[in-house]
Design a protein around this motif. Structure first.
Motif, PDB file in Angstrom:
ATOM      1  N   THR A  67       8.413   1.654  83.499  1.00 51.06           N
ATOM      2  CA  THR A  67       9.264   3.269  82.892  1.00 51.06           C
ATOM      3  C   THR A  67       7.099   3.280  82.341  1.00 51.06           C
ATOM      4  O   THR A  67       6.283   2.852  81.732  1.00 51.06           O
ATOM      5  CB  THR A  67       9.908   2.538  81.360  1.00 51.06           C
ATOM      6  N   VAL A 125       9.758   5.500  86.201  1.00 48.39           N
ATOM      7  CA  VAL A 125      10.912   6.715  85.586  1.00 48.39           C
ATOM      8  C   VAL A 125       9.336   6.737  84.334  1.00 48.39           C
ATOM      9  O   VAL A 125       9.032   6.096  83.996  1.00 48.39           O
ATOM     10  CB  VAL A 125      11.668   5.347  85.136  1.00 48.39           C
ATOM     11  N   LEU A 130      17.772   1.979  81.019  1.00 48.30           N
ATOM     12  CA  LEU A 130      17.317   1.557  82.144  1.00 48.30           C
ATOM     13  C   LEU A 130      17.058   0.234  82.357  1.00 48.30           C
ATOM     14  O   LEU A 130      17.232  -0.299  83.594  1.00 48.30           O
ATOM     15  CB  LEU A 130      15.919   2.287  82.100  1.00 48.30           C
ATOM     16  N   SER A 163      10.665   0.919  91.251  1.00 50.70           N
ATOM     17  CA  SER A 163      10.297   2.778  91.191  1.00 50.70           C
ATOM     18  C   SER A 163      10.139   2.506  90.305  1.00 50.70           C
ATOM     19  O   SER A 163       9.340   1.795  88.975  1.00 50.70           O
ATOM     20  CB  SER A 163      12.232   2.422  90.419  1.00 50.70           C
TER      21      SER A 163
END
Length: 270
Positions: free
Chosen positions: A191, A225, A243, A223
């Motif tokens: 993140t 974000v 998340l 991933s």
């Protein structure tokens, strides 16, 4: 003919992991067994630059992840002139007080020392405490995220479960080509604050993320974000915490205790 041993079993027979022994490793830590009494998984918490293990030990309790013990590890090096503050690798110029740049070799030398210490404690957690490597996950902030990613990508234990890194990436100077078939094959969530002045622009954050992807196998789930209106800080918004909880809920293994406690379930050992 091979002998087969069949015996009745219950969940209580293998609920508890052996607590780690501080005398067997060099890194300092705070360990807490799972709050529900089932040490199926282990979450390793790694603080950021200038912090210590205690606040992250508290965070591990607050996350309340089911079937998950927690261990908050303290960085090995004190920050010069700042009592109670620690760093995972040298970060400041001793003469000017400025942050070291990627051109300074001391950063990478320090990270390599930390990698060896992380390998040591992981071997203890696996071989002596009974945790399965694929059930070991990381939560790291900034420098702690860097260490978590370095551990799963370059450490000796190759099949660790997953990483949540908050605004932490691999060091810029360790961008190396991945050997074919040798990339990390687990789960990674990074993140990143949209207003992170430490990392820099969104383009820079995306560049650093791609460097992480290059160290992962094609089968890995990786991933990134971006969080609106966030600087280089720990999570504070409902969205970011959701998340993180979703990541752990999806990827951490869970035992079916109700099934294990059924009277007609047996343990079969060759």
């Amino acid at each position: 003919m091979q002998n087969i041993s069949v015996q009745a079993t219950s969940a209580s027979q293998r609920n508890k992991a052996t607590p780690p022994n501080a005398k067997k490793v060099k890194l300092q830590f705070d360990y807490l067994p799972s709050q529900d009494g089932i040490d199926q998984n282990l979450l390793i918490l790694l603080h950021g630059l200038g912090d210590s293990r205690s606040p992250f030990a508290k965070l591990g309790q607050q996350l309340k992840l089911p079937q998950t013990a927690t261990i908050s590890i303290q960085a090995p090096e004190p920050v010069p002139y700042l009592e109670g503050c620690y760093q995972w690798f040298p970060s400041f110029d001793m003469l000017t007080g400025d942050l070291l740049t990627p051109a300074n070799p001391e950063r990478m030398k320090g990270l390599l020392r930390t990698r060896q210490l992380m390998d040591e404690i992981l071997q203890h957690l696996i071989n002596d405490c009974g945790f399965n490597p694929s059930n070991i996950f990381f939560f790291g902030f900034s420098q702690g995220g860097t260490v978590a990613l370095d551990t799963v990508c370059f450490g000796k234990v190759r099949n660790l479960g997953g990483v949540v890194s908050i605004s932490g990436y691999l060091l810029e100077e360790q961008r190396v080509d991945r050997r074919l078939g040798d990339g990390y094959a687990g789960y990674v969530l990074i993140t990143q604050g949209e207003k992170d002045t430490t990392i820099g622009s969104k383009a820079e954050a995306e560049k650093r993320f791609k460097a992480v992807e290059q160290q992962c196998a094609a089968s890995a789930e990786v991933s990134q974000v971006f969080i609106t209106n966030k600087d280089h800080t720990m999570p504070s918004s409902e969205r970011e915490w959701r998340l993180i909880h979703t990541f752990f809920g999806k990827n951490m293994p869970r035992r079916n205790i109700e099934l294990e406690n059924m009277s007609d379930v047996y343990l079969v050992n060759p």
